[in-house]
Design a protein around this motif. Structure first.
Motif, PDB file in Angstrom:
ATOM      1  N   ILE A 182      34.667  40.457  37.854  1.00  0.00           N
ATOM      2  CA  ILE A 182      35.659  41.269  38.572  1.00  0.00           C
ATOM      3  C   ILE A 182      35.457  41.140  40.082  1.00  0.00           C
ATOM      4  O   ILE A 182      36.420  40.996  40.846  1.00  0.00           O
ATOM      5  CB  ILE A 182      35.557  42.747  38.132  1.00  0.00           C
ATOM      6  CG1 ILE A 182      36.052  42.903  36.688  1.00  0.00           C
ATOM      7  CG2 ILE A 182      36.363  43.654  39.062  1.00  0.00           C
ATOM      8  CD1 ILE A 182      35.753  44.252  36.075  1.00  0.00           C
ATOM      9  N   GLN A 183      34.199  41.176  40.513  1.00  0.00           N
ATOM     10  CA  GLN A 183      33.897  41.023  41.938  1.00  0.00           C
ATOM     11  C   GLN A 183      34.367  39.666  42.460  1.00  0.00           C
ATOM     12  O   GLN A 183      34.912  39.564  43.559  1.00  0.00           O
ATOM     13  CB  GLN A 183      32.398  41.188  42.177  1.00  0.00           C
ATOM     14  CG  GLN A 183      31.881  42.598  41.968  1.00  0.00           C
ATOM     15  CD  GLN A 183      30.377  42.707  42.136  1.00  0.00           C
ATOM     16  OE1 GLN A 183      29.714  41.795  42.622  1.00  0.00           O
ATOM     17  NE2 GLN A 183      29.817  43.832  41.723  1.00  0.00           N
ATOM     18  N   ARG A 184      34.146  38.629  41.662  1.00  0.00           N
ATOM     19  CA  ARG A 184      34.572  37.292  42.089  1.00  0.00           C
ATOM     20  C   ARG A 184      36.097  37.188  42.152  1.00  0.00           C
ATOM     21  O   ARG A 184      36.650  36.538  43.050  1.00  0.00           O
ATOM     22  CB  ARG A 184      33.994  36.227  41.149  1.00  0.00           C
ATOM     23  CG  ARG A 184      32.501  36.014  41.338  1.00  0.00           C
ATOM     24  CD  ARG A 184      32.031  34.743  40.666  1.00  0.00           C
ATOM     25  NE  ARG A 184      31.982  34.843  39.230  1.00  0.00           N
ATOM     26  CZ  ARG A 184      30.932  35.288  38.539  1.00  0.00           C
ATOM     27  NH1 ARG A 184      29.849  35.682  39.170  1.00  0.00           N
ATOM     28  NH2 ARG A 184      30.965  35.348  37.223  1.00  0.00           N
ATOM     29  N   GLU A 185      36.783  37.818  41.196  1.00  0.00           N
ATOM     30  CA  GLU A 185      38.242  37.802  41.223  1.00  0.00           C
ATOM     31  C   GLU A 185      38.773  38.531  42.451  1.00  0.00           C
ATOM     32  O   GLU A 185      39.772  38.117  43.052  1.00  0.00           O
ATOM     33  CB  GLU A 185      38.804  38.439  39.945  1.00  0.00           C
ATOM     34  CG  GLU A 185      38.581  37.620  38.685  1.00  0.00           C
ATOM     35  CD  GLU A 185      39.118  36.206  38.818  1.00  0.00           C
ATOM     36  OE1 GLU A 185      40.279  36.043  39.262  1.00  0.00           O
ATOM     37  OE2 GLU A 185      38.372  35.252  38.496  1.00  0.00           O
ATOM     38  N   GLN A 186      38.096  39.614  42.842  1.00  0.00           N
ATOM     39  CA  GLN A 186      38.488  40.329  44.060  1.00  0.00           C
ATOM     40  C   GLN A 186      38.310  39.434  45.283  1.00  0.00           C
ATOM     41  O   GLN A 186      39.146  39.414  46.194  1.00  0.00           O
ATOM     42  CB  GLN A 186      37.635  41.602  44.220  1.00  0.00           C
ATOM     43  CG  GLN A 186      37.913  42.690  43.196  1.00  0.00           C
ATOM     44  CD  GLN A 186      39.180  43.478  43.518  1.00  0.00           C
ATOM     45  OE1 GLN A 186      39.862  43.199  44.474  1.00  0.00           O
ATOM     46  NE2 GLN A 186      39.485  44.465  42.689  1.00  0.00           N
ATOM     47  N   ALA A 187      37.190  38.684  45.308  1.00  0.00           N
ATOM     48  CA  ALA A 187      36.923  37.771  46.421  1.00  0.00           C
ATOM     49  C   ALA A 187      37.976  36.664  46.476  1.00  0.00           C
ATOM     50  O   ALA A 187      38.417  36.256  47.559  1.00  0.00           O
ATOM     51  CB  ALA A 187      35.527  37.183  46.293  1.00  0.00           C
ATOM     52  N   LYS A 188      38.395  36.186  45.314  1.00  0.00           N
ATOM     53  CA  LYS A 188      39.435  35.153  45.270  1.00  0.00           C
ATOM     54  C   LYS A 188      40.768  35.700  45.793  1.00  0.00           C
ATOM     55  O   LYS A 188      41.523  34.980  46.461  1.00  0.00           O
ATOM     56  CB  LYS A 188      39.603  34.640  43.842  1.00  0.00           C
ATOM     57  CG  LYS A 188      38.448  33.787  43.344  1.00  0.00           C
ATOM     58  CD  LYS A 188      38.637  33.382  41.901  1.00  0.00           C
ATOM     59  CE  LYS A 188      37.427  32.626  41.369  1.00  0.00           C
ATOM     60  NZ  LYS A 188      37.582  32.284  39.930  1.00  0.00           N
ATOM     61  N   LYS A 189      41.047  36.958  45.481  1.00  0.00           N
ATOM     62  CA  LYS A 189      42.284  37.584  45.977  1.00  0.00           C
ATOM     63  C   LYS A 189      42.276  37.632  47.501  1.00  0.00           C
ATOM     64  O   LYS A 189      43.304  37.392  48.148  1.00  0.00           O
ATOM     65  CB  LYS A 189      42.426  38.996  45.408  1.00  0.00           C
ATOM     66  CG  LYS A 189      43.670  39.726  45.897  1.00  0.00           C
ATOM     67  CD  LYS A 189      43.713  41.155  45.412  1.00  0.00           C
ATOM     68  CE  LYS A 189      44.935  41.881  45.962  1.00  0.00           C
ATOM     69  NZ  LYS A 189      44.946  41.926  47.441  1.00  0.00           N
TER      70      LYS A 189
END
Length: 294
Positions: free
Chosen positions: A85-92
């Motif tokens: 989830i943290q990585r997906e937020q960073a990708k956003k």
């Protein structure tokens, strides 16, 4: 119970039930006519499989959960989901930068940082079992989102991966395993994060921490010096972890490499050393305890 009725009770399609049977997640008995007969235990298992699949677990992950009696697999998967989830937020955030006109060259280092962070945190979870692995994974994850710019950082990254790939297994005796499972089975991501945040606050303002926790620290020191603690399983776990960290290269390889890789971790480590000096100045008996345990 035949597959048609099993399908109605579990709200799973017959195709799904057949697939989970082929994947050896359920083991119905075979009747003389060749039909599968699903027991009450099979039904409950299929319901659990349905829940796990809706939560995004693969069939292999579900199988690992069923074969693990300690609950460590579920807790490990929970940490992986949190980090994902943290990585997906960073990708956003990176997508937002592109939409605001940033070119691809400018965001490439940010994207590489996400990929490298994923590699290190995954290997941390794999290298260290149970609660210990989850704790250090979440602890170090917050320092791994910085882009690797220098040759020294790239070298440090390779050292960390090499260390984690070849870290010796951390083996607990049966009584210590049972103790750790009982003590940590209710410790989830939220509690670990609270523990990490508490540690962060204590080293950022050690004077305030020592002042506000004076009574607790004194009772803690008294307990640490008692025979009750020295004869406890908790003491044995701490001694084993300390010895493992000392002999595995954790202190000599991993920590120095982390300081080279992450500027924020290097700053955190300095703060931790200063806080430890102040703690030892106020409670010199801690130093004696450390010497005794070496």
């Amino acid at each position: 119970m035949l597959i048609n009725e099993t399908s109605k009770i579990t709200s799973l399609t017959k195709k799904a039930i057949e697939y989970y049977t082929e994947q050896e997640l359920v083991f119905p008995s075979i009747l003389e006519n060749g039909y599968r007969d699903f027991s009450a235990d099979d039904i409950e298992r299929l319901k659990k499989i349905s829940v796990f699949r809706k939560l995004g677990l693969s069939t292999e992950e579900v199988k690992a959960v069923f074969t693990d009696e300690t609950g460590n697999t579920l807790q490990k998967l929970s940490v992986k989901k949190e980090l994902s989830i943290q990585r997906e937020q960073a990708k956003k955030v990176i997508l937002d930068k592109i939409s605001c006109g940033k070119n691809f060259a400018e965001i490439s280092t940010d994207l590489m940082a996400i990929e490298q962070s994923a590699t290190v945190t995954e290997k941390l979870l794999d290298a260290f079992p149970g609660y210990y692995g989850r704790f250090i994974c979440l602890h170090f994850a917050r320092f791994l989102d910085e882009p690797i710019i220098t040759d020294d950082q790239q070298s440090a990254y390779r050292e960390i991966i090499e260390f984690l790939d070849h870290a010796p297994p951390l083996v607990f005796s049966e009584d210590l395993q049972t103790f750790l499972i009982e003590c940590t089975k209710h410790i989830g991501i939220k509690i670990i994060k609270e523990m990490i945040e508490s540690t962060k606050q204590s080293i950022e303002n050690p004077e305030k921490f020592l002042s506000e926790n004076k009574d607790i620290l004194e009772r803690y020191m008294e307990f640490k010096q008692s025979n009750v603690y020295k004869n406890s399983l908790a003491y044995k776990v701490q001694a084993l972890l300390k010895e493992f960290n000392k002999t595995s290269g954790y202190y000599d390889i991993f920590i120095p490499a982390m300081k080279k890789l992450s500027v924020s971790y290097a700053d955190y480590y300095k703060q931790m050393e200063l806080a430890s000096e102040k703690l030892l100045a106020q409670y010199p008996e801690i130093a004696k305890l450390n010497d005794q345990s070496k």
